[in-house]
Design a protein around this motif. Structure first.
Motif, PDB file in Angstrom:
ATOM      1  N   UNK A 196       0.835  -1.204   0.000  1.00 39.75           N
ATOM      2  CA  UNK A 196       0.000   0.000   0.000  1.00 39.75           C
ATOM      3  C   UNK A 196       0.871   1.257   0.000  1.00 39.75           C
ATOM      4  N   UNK A 197       1.952   1.241   0.766  1.00 37.41           N
ATOM      5  CA  UNK A 197       2.870   2.381   0.801  1.00 37.41           C
ATOM      6  C   UNK A 197       3.578   2.541  -0.549  1.00 37.41           C
ATOM      7  N   UNK A 198       3.968   1.424  -1.146  1.00 32.68           N
ATOM      8  CA  UNK A 198       4.602   1.493  -2.464  1.00 32.68           C
ATOM      9  C   UNK A 198       3.663   2.158  -3.470  1.00 32.68           C
ATOM     10  N   UNK A 199       2.384   1.812  -3.433  1.00 31.76           N
ATOM     11  CA  UNK A 199       1.413   2.395  -4.359  1.00 31.76           C
ATOM     12  C   UNK A 199       1.334   3.905  -4.167  1.00 31.76           C
ATOM     13  N   UNK A 200       1.337   4.321  -2.908  1.00 32.41           N
ATOM     14  CA  UNK A 200       1.211   5.745  -2.605  1.00 32.41           C
ATOM     15  C   UNK A 200       2.389   6.544  -3.159  1.00 32.41           C
ATOM     16  N   UNK A 201       3.601   5.949  -3.043  1.00 28.93           N
ATOM     17  CA  UNK A 201       4.799   6.689  -3.427  1.00 28.93           C
ATOM     18  C   UNK A 201       5.316   6.357  -4.823  1.00 28.93           C
ATOM     19  N   UNK A 202       4.640   5.454  -5.526  1.00 26.82           N
ATOM     20  CA  UNK A 202       5.094   5.080  -6.865  1.00 26.82           C
ATOM     21  C   UNK A 202       5.006   6.278  -7.809  1.00 26.82           C
ATOM     22  N   UNK A 204       4.750   6.254 -11.034  1.00 27.36           N
ATOM     23  CA  UNK A 204       3.863   6.057 -12.183  1.00 27.36           C
ATOM     24  C   UNK A 204       2.430   5.768 -11.765  1.00 27.36           C
ATOM     25  N   UNK A 205       2.074   6.086 -10.488  1.00 26.06           N
ATOM     26  CA  UNK A 205       0.725   5.826 -10.013  1.00 26.06           C
ATOM     27  C   UNK A 205      -0.250   6.767 -10.697  1.00 26.06           C
ATOM     28  N   UNK A 206      -1.316   6.210 -11.270  1.00 25.14           N
ATOM     29  CA  UNK A 206      -2.386   7.011 -11.861  1.00 25.14           C
ATOM     30  C   UNK A 206      -3.641   6.764 -11.058  1.00 25.14           C
ATOM     31  N   UNK A 207      -4.048   7.761 -10.274  1.00 27.43           N
ATOM     32  CA  UNK A 207      -5.228   7.589  -9.442  1.00 27.43           C
ATOM     33  C   UNK A 207      -6.480   7.662 -10.308  1.00 27.43           C
ATOM     34  N   UNK A 208      -7.446   6.822  -9.996  1.00 24.93           N
ATOM     35  CA  UNK A 208      -8.685   6.796 -10.762  1.00 24.93           C
ATOM     36  C   UNK A 208      -9.864   6.965  -9.833  1.00 24.93           C
ATOM     37  N   UNK A 209     -10.994   7.359 -10.414  1.00 25.10           N
ATOM     38  CA  UNK A 209     -12.219   7.479  -9.651  1.00 25.10           C
ATOM     39  C   UNK A 209     -12.857   6.122  -9.516  1.00 25.10           C
ATOM     40  N   UNK A 210     -13.962   6.065  -8.780  1.00 25.64           N
ATOM     41  CA  UNK A 210     -14.659   4.794  -8.604  1.00 25.64           C
ATOM     42  C   UNK A 210     -15.196   4.267  -9.920  1.00 25.64           C
ATOM     43  N   UNK A 211     -15.336   5.172 -10.946  1.00 27.59           N
ATOM     44  CA  UNK A 211     -15.802   4.702 -12.249  1.00 27.59           C
ATOM     45  C   UNK A 211     -14.661   4.222 -13.110  1.00 27.59           C
TER      46      UNK A 211
END
Length: 214
Positions: A196-202, A204-211
């Motif tokens: 979970x921490x890796x995802x937060x600090x990655x 190349x993370x592209x955050x998406x909405x619930x859709x």
């Protein structure tokens, strides 16, 4: 044969030590739950456990330390040595996870004992002050250990942040492990927290909405 006998004697002494330590902690928590922190003395605790005052103070400096399970409280030398020795060959995050997982795997507490400690905290919330106060000291020491491995200054903010982050993830994992039913191991829970921490600090993370859209 002589070395074998010595090892057996050492192992027996260690088992007896752990049994006595557990008896002190469990009895201290039971008495606190029943009577409150000020409702019993060290002498009464020793009488119920069947030990002397001197023996009690060989294990714990205060009654509060016995309740919390603070101890003979330092990080195992073998884990510290392995952590330091891994510098240059193992990435810091991986070494920290291995260190936390190994330390967590040695926690001498059952789920019932963890629930018992939680009940004590509800009865005597002032114990939280001591718990978190001691945790702050240990966190500072952990940051210094990280700084030593990484050849940083003891107050380097990167070492401090690493100690805070890993400490929090380890605590979350400990709570999840002891609060749940039989299931994932402590290491598996810790690894999921790290992911979970890796995802937060990655990067190349592209955050998406619930859709599912950015």
């Amino acid at each position: 044969m002589e070395n074998s006998a010595k090892n057996e004697d050492g192992g027996l002494r260690e088992r007896k030590r752990l049994i006595t330590r557990a008896a002190i902690c469990n009895t201290a928590r039971e008495l606190t739950t029943d009577r409150g922190l000020n409702g019993f003395t060290v002498e009464e605790l020793c009488e119920q456990v069947g030990i002397s005052r001197r023996t009690f103070f060989n294990y714990f400096p205060t009654k509060e330390d016995a309740i919390l399970g603070h101890s003979d409280g330092h990080r195992p030398d073998d884990l510290v040595d392995a952590f330091i020795a891994s510098a240059g060959s193992v990435p810091l995050l991986e070494a920290l996870v291995d260190f936390a997982a190994a330390a967590g795997g040695r926690l001498a507490m059952t789920r019932d004992e963890f629930a018992q400690l939680h009940a004590v905290m509800q009865r005597e919330p002032q114990l939280l002050v001591k718990l978190f106060g001691d945790s702050a000291v240990k966190q500072k020491e952990f940051a210094a250990l990280i700084a030593r491995r990484e050849s940083m200054a003891a107050d380097d903010p990167r070492a401090i942040m690493a100690a805070q982050l890993i400490g929090q993830l380890a605590w979350q994992s400990t709570h999840a492990f002891f609060s749940g039913e039989e299931g994932p191991s402590f290491r598996q829970i810790l690894d999921s927290q790290i992911d979970a921490a890796r995802y937060l600090f990655a990067d190349d993370t592209h955050h998406t909405t619930s859709e599912g859209t950015p």
